[in-house]
Scaffold this active site. Sequence first.
Site, PDB file in Angstrom:
ATOM      1  N   LYS A  32      -6.764  -8.613  -8.085  1.00  0.00           N
ATOM      2  CA  LYS A  32      -7.913  -8.772  -7.193  1.00  0.00           C
ATOM      3  C   LYS A  32      -8.988  -7.733  -7.510  1.00  0.00           C
ATOM      4  O   LYS A  32      -8.669  -6.579  -7.824  1.00  0.00           O
ATOM      5  CB  LYS A  32      -7.445  -8.617  -5.736  1.00  0.00           C
ATOM      6  CG  LYS A  32      -8.488  -9.000  -4.705  1.00  0.00           C
ATOM      7  CD  LYS A  32      -7.904  -8.933  -3.304  1.00  0.00           C
ATOM      8  CE  LYS A  32      -8.954  -9.273  -2.260  1.00  0.00           C
ATOM      9  NZ  LYS A  32      -8.416  -9.208  -0.886  1.00  0.00           N
ATOM     10  N   LYS A  89       0.812  -1.216   0.000  1.00  0.00           N
ATOM     11  CA  LYS A  89       0.000   0.000   0.000  1.00  0.00           C
ATOM     12  C   LYS A  89       0.846   1.267   0.000  1.00  0.00           C
ATOM     13  O   LYS A  89       0.474   2.276  -0.598  1.00  0.00           O
ATOM     14  CB  LYS A  89      -0.948  -0.007   1.203  1.00  0.00           C
ATOM     15  CG  LYS A  89      -2.055  -1.049   1.093  1.00  0.00           C
ATOM     16  CD  LYS A  89      -3.035  -0.943   2.251  1.00  0.00           C
ATOM     17  CE  LYS A  89      -4.175  -1.931   2.086  1.00  0.00           C
ATOM     18  NZ  LYS A  89      -5.184  -1.815   3.162  1.00  0.00           N
ATOM     19  N   LYS A 107     -12.219  -1.989  -4.941  1.00  0.00           N
ATOM     20  CA  LYS A 107     -13.002  -0.756  -4.951  1.00  0.00           C
ATOM     21  C   LYS A 107     -12.247   0.385  -5.606  1.00  0.00           C
ATOM     22  O   LYS A 107     -12.838   1.327  -6.124  1.00  0.00           O
ATOM     23  CB  LYS A 107     -13.339  -0.352  -3.513  1.00  0.00           C
ATOM     24  CG  LYS A 107     -13.998  -1.385  -2.655  1.00  0.00           C
ATOM     25  CD  LYS A 107     -14.041  -0.930  -1.200  1.00  0.00           C
ATOM     26  CE  LYS A 107     -14.496  -2.027  -0.266  1.00  0.00           C
ATOM     27  NZ  LYS A 107     -14.466  -1.615   1.138  1.00  0.00           N
TER      28      LYS A 107
END
Length: 344
Positions: free
Chosen positions: A207, A120, A210
Amino acid sequence: MTIPQSKQNEKRIFSGIQPTGNLHLGNYLGAIKNWVKLQEDFSSIFSIVDLHAITVPQEPLQLRASIHEVTAAIIASGIDINKSILFNQSSVKEHSELAWIFNCVCRIGWLNRMTQFKEKAGKNRENATVGLYSYPVLMAADILLYKATHVPVGDDQKQHIELARDIASSFNNMFTLDNENNFFSLPEPQIFGPATRVMSLRDGTKKMSKSDPSDASRINLTDTKEEISSKIKKAKTDPNPLPETVDELKKRPEAFNLLNIYSSLSNQTLDKTVENFVGKGFSHFKPKLIELAVENLNPISSEMRYLLKDTKAIDKILKTGEIKARQIAEPVLQDVKSLVGLIN
């Protein structure tokens, strides 16, 4: 000192989901659908983990709207608020207090091994927030605050459960005098069936997310029947007929993903799905998947839209859950503070 459990040897789960909007099929199949099953056999505590969400920048008004949306999605999917506790994480202050105590137990080396932070934060790690770095400690507090025995997670979260176990063991060694009656038990991860990892409809190697800029990459829980149909029709595939075995399917990521989704929605094994569609083309398979997806998801999206018409009612549900959660959390934190030497 009492180690709280509502029943002797009770199995209790805790799980949370971030309110970052655009809940999608991956969230449903990988988490919420399993929660609905688990609430029948476990004392169940589910949280909208808004403190985790703010480890990356959030627009305040959108965050509040997302909390309502996620709550509506969980209820619409079948979580029974009379059986399970459902609440907003930040409303139970004990989460943050226990996280700070655990920050003083957790070792920097343990956090340095967390792969999700590396992913991240990316190359610009120096500009990442302390919250993003230490949020696995808060996750450990979320779980251990309720003496959870089991935690339903995806493969990508298993490392965080291992950290929670390490923190629990370290706390026990530091502060529990009786080695036969450790204060914290070690929670077990629960990783479910074929669709724990749902991939993008545009790229079977990534994956479903969102944050993907392409809305066509995911099926949102708020999508209409027409949108679900359109996205599956346009989902990336290959020109070959469907294979005879799962091993062959694994070499074809987009095909694997679509059959994986079908398996989970139909509650059958991937082997059975492959057997049902062997030799068929995607022109035959996709209409079947559309029919199944609409059948499963349209009632959820309809109920979500109904619930979101009255956000004050959603707030009341979360408040009720907060009260129930604090009845468990408060005495645990009091005992922790006493063990550490703090004055309650």
